[in-house]
Design a protein around this motif. Structure first.
Motif, PDB file in Angstrom:
ATOM      1  N   UNK A   1       0.809  -1.223   0.000  1.00 32.41           N
ATOM      2  CA  UNK A   1       0.000   0.000   0.000  1.00 32.41           C
ATOM      3  C   UNK A   1       0.831   1.255   0.000  1.00 32.41           C
ATOM      4  N   UNK A   2       2.134   1.130  -0.218  1.00 31.31           N
ATOM      5  CA  UNK A   2       3.017   2.299  -0.208  1.00 31.31           C
ATOM      6  C   UNK A   2       2.736   3.193  -1.401  1.00 31.31           C
ATOM      7  N   UNK A   3       2.751   4.490  -1.176  1.00 39.79           N
ATOM      8  CA  UNK A   3       2.595   5.472  -2.251  1.00 39.79           C
ATOM      9  C   UNK A   3       3.736   6.475  -2.159  1.00 39.79           C
ATOM     10  N   UNK A   4       3.818   7.360  -3.135  1.00 41.46           N
ATOM     11  CA  UNK A   4       4.882   8.368  -3.121  1.00 41.46           C
ATOM     12  C   UNK A   4       4.787   9.229  -1.872  1.00 41.46           C
ATOM     13  N   UNK A   5       3.563   9.584  -1.470  1.00 38.40           N
ATOM     14  CA  UNK A   5       3.395  10.471  -0.320  1.00 38.40           C
ATOM     15  C   UNK A   5       3.753   9.752   0.980  1.00 38.40           C
ATOM     16  N   UNK A   6       3.382   8.477   1.132  1.00 41.53           N
ATOM     17  CA  UNK A   6       3.772   7.760   2.352  1.00 41.53           C
ATOM     18  C   UNK A   6       5.290   7.612   2.422  1.00 41.53           C
ATOM     19  N   UNK A   7       5.928   7.403   1.275  1.00 37.05           N
ATOM     20  CA  UNK A   7       7.389   7.315   1.231  1.00 37.05           C
ATOM     21  C   UNK A   7       8.008   8.667   1.571  1.00 37.05           C
ATOM     22  N   UNK A   8       7.398   9.725   1.060  1.00 28.96           N
ATOM     23  CA  UNK A   8       7.847  11.081   1.367  1.00 28.96           C
ATOM     24  C   UNK A   8       7.729  11.371   2.869  1.00 28.96           C
ATOM     25  N   UNK A   9       6.606  10.984   3.460  1.00 30.07           N
ATOM     26  CA  UNK A   9       6.407  11.194   4.895  1.00 30.07           C
ATOM     27  C   UNK A   9       7.417  10.399   5.722  1.00 30.07           C
ATOM     28  N   UNK A  10       7.775   9.221   5.257  1.00 30.68           N
ATOM     29  CA  UNK A  10       8.750   8.393   5.950  1.00 30.68           C
ATOM     30  C   UNK A  10      10.089   9.110   6.055  1.00 30.68           C
ATOM     31  N   UNK A  11      10.568   9.627   4.922  1.00 40.05           N
ATOM     32  CA  UNK A  11      11.878  10.282   4.918  1.00 40.05           C
ATOM     33  C   UNK A  11      11.839  11.699   5.465  1.00 40.05           C
ATOM     34  N   UNK A  12      10.711  12.402   5.294  1.00 41.18           N
ATOM     35  CA  UNK A  12      10.638  13.783   5.754  1.00 41.18           C
ATOM     36  C   UNK A  12      10.272  13.928   7.212  1.00 41.18           C
ATOM     37  N   UNK A  13       9.335  13.090   7.700  1.00 42.45           N
ATOM     38  CA  UNK A  13       8.811  13.257   9.060  1.00 42.45           C
ATOM     39  C   UNK A  13       9.426  12.308  10.080  1.00 42.45           C
ATOM     40  N   UNK A  14      10.022  11.202   9.620  1.00 39.15           N
ATOM     41  CA  UNK A  14      10.568  10.205  10.547  1.00 39.15           C
ATOM     42  C   UNK A  14      12.093  10.176  10.490  1.00 39.15           C
ATOM     43  N   UNK A  15      12.632  10.098   9.301  1.00 45.30           N
ATOM     44  CA  UNK A  15      14.091  10.005   9.173  1.00 45.30           C
ATOM     45  C   UNK A  15      14.769  11.373   9.071  1.00 45.30           C
TER      46      UNK A  15
ATOM     47  N   UNK B   1      15.508  13.085   6.509  1.00 36.68           N
ATOM     48  CA  UNK B   1      16.383  13.254   5.345  1.00 36.68           C
ATOM     49  C   UNK B   1      15.664  14.197   4.378  1.00 36.68           C
ATOM     50  N   UNK B   2      15.725  15.491   4.693  1.00 38.10           N
ATOM     51  CA  UNK B   2      14.893  16.468   3.998  1.00 38.10           C
ATOM     52  C   UNK B   2      15.310  16.678   2.542  1.00 38.10           C
ATOM     53  N   UNK B   3      16.586  16.505   2.251  1.00 38.91           N
ATOM     54  CA  UNK B   3      17.025  16.643   0.859  1.00 38.91           C
ATOM     55  C   UNK B   3      16.418  15.563  -0.012  1.00 38.91           C
ATOM     56  N   UNK B   4      16.468  14.314   0.454  1.00 34.59           N
ATOM     57  CA  UNK B   4      15.889  13.204  -0.305  1.00 34.59           C
ATOM     58  C   UNK B   4      14.374  13.318  -0.349  1.00 34.59           C
ATOM     59  N   UNK B   5      13.752  13.722   0.768  1.00 34.50           N
ATOM     60  CA  UNK B   5      12.301  13.919   0.790  1.00 34.50           C
ATOM     61  C   UNK B   5      11.886  15.007  -0.200  1.00 34.50           C
ATOM     62  N   UNK B   6      12.680  16.056  -0.324  1.00 33.85           N
ATOM     63  CA  UNK B   6      12.379  17.130  -1.278  1.00 33.85           C
ATOM     64  C   UNK B   6      12.469  16.636  -2.713  1.00 33.85           C
ATOM     65  N   UNK B   7      13.425  15.731  -2.978  1.00 36.40           N
ATOM     66  CA  UNK B   7      13.533  15.151  -4.326  1.00 36.40           C
ATOM     67  C   UNK B   7      12.280  14.333  -4.647  1.00 36.40           C
ATOM     68  N   UNK B   8      11.795  13.549  -3.674  1.00 36.99           N
ATOM     69  CA  UNK B   8      10.570  12.767  -3.870  1.00 36.99           C
ATOM     70  C   UNK B   8       9.389  13.702  -4.122  1.00 36.99           C
ATOM     71  N   UNK B   9       9.319  14.786  -3.342  1.00 32.71           N
ATOM     72  CA  UNK B   9       8.229  15.760  -3.516  1.00 32.71           C
ATOM     73  C   UNK B   9       8.292  16.420  -4.885  1.00 32.71           C
TER      74      UNK B   9
END
Length: 318
Positions: A271-285, A287-295
């Protein structure tokens, strides 16, 4: 005048034309200064809280940034990591595209058809039906209802019905079984999809001049489907475009449904989506640079889809 004189005069002509355009722009601004003053508060807020964050996110996507330390420029490494090294991202982007391709067009057509049918009623009945169809999209208990329906024991509604009908012999843990997760997420999204786009279509239908239908009948329109294609839809193209933008945004930005029903992470990331993956890296880990690339990737997907839909909608009624 020879070619040399023409070549020498060309820069002067361009300068004069630029000055003339600048004065014309200034004159337009001064003439409509009251309007510009009125929209200035919204424009400032829109720039500060929408445009500027998007630009900053795009800039951060080329850095390694963990919030605690200054960003470090790393070029295209985040994008290379996303497409070539991050297996979960590839699963998430596949799930998101499947989700968008299925739910986007179906929910869009559903919104339009239900709005068209409800618009045929008058007065309080139309208002009541609109409320009934719109209510799920704003209901705070939607996930509570579906969690109870999809409960993984014999007390879940779906399991109870299937057990009573002897279709299954034992309860199924629906949202923890990989092959069922995406199917139920799509069903729930469609159930929740009659939202802002649906209301926009109803509003657009009510603004159409009724005399246009009489003129169309005189011109040879013979049935309701021809009336819909040649009169109704062309008359509400702005609403159609707005509804398309809303449905595309909803289908690409799905996250809450997956988190609430399947968990984060879901079983085998089904059930993973781009936004859940983004939330994983941006809100939990963090890693804002990588989260910004996903966004940024998600943003480009949405913009490209909106451009494509806009071209298709311009052909409506032709």
């Amino acid at each position: 005048m020879n070619q040399l004189d023409v070549a020498l005069d060309q820069p002067m002509i361009n300068v004069e034309r630029r000055h003339r355009d600048e004065w014309s722009l200034k004159a337009k601004i001064m003439k409509n200064k009251t309007s510009y003053i009125m929209i200035a508060p919204y424009f400032i807020l829109f720039f500060l809280f929408t445009v500027l964050p998007v630009l900053m996110s795009m800039a951060l996507s080329f850095t390694n940034f963990n919030v605690l330390e200054p960003p470090k420029f790393i070029g295209w490494n985040n994008y290379v990591r996303a497409f070539l090294e991050d297996d979960v991202f590839r699963i998430a982007i596949r799930n998101t595209l499947i989700f968008a391709v299925i739910t986007g067009p179906i929910s869009y057509v559903m919104c339009l058809l239900f709005a068209w049918m409800i618009n045929e009623f008058n007065g309080k009945l139309r208002t009541f039906l609109t409320l009934i169809f719109y209510a799920p999209s704003i209901s705070g208990n939607a996930y509570v209802i579906w969690n109870y329906v999809l409960r993984g024991d014999r007390y879940g509604i779906l399991n109870g019905i299937l057990l009573a009908l002897n279709i299954i012999n034992a309860p199924i843990v629906w949202m923890k079984t990989e092959k069922y997760v995406m199917t139920f997420l799509i069903i729930v999204q469609l159930w929740l999809s009659l939202g802002t786009g649906f209301l926009t279509f109803i509003a657009g239908l009510q603004t159409i001049d009724k005399s246009m239908y009489e003129a169309a009948a005189i011109d040879g329109i013979k049935n309701r489907w021809q009336e819909l294609w040649y009169v109704t839809l062309p008359s509400m193209k702005p609403q159609l475009l707005f509804g398309a933008v809303m449905q595309i945004t909803q289908s690409f930005a799905v996250a809450d449904i997956s988190i609430q029903l399947a968990g984060n992470p879901s079983v085998n990331y089904s059930g993973a989506t781009i936004v859940t993956h983004l939330m994983d890296y941006g809100s939990i880990r963090y890693e804002m640079g990588y989260a910004s690339a996903i966004a940024t990737i998600l943003f480009l997907l949405m913009v490209g889809s909106n451009k494509l839909i806009g071209k298709l909608l311009r052909r409506v009624g032709n």
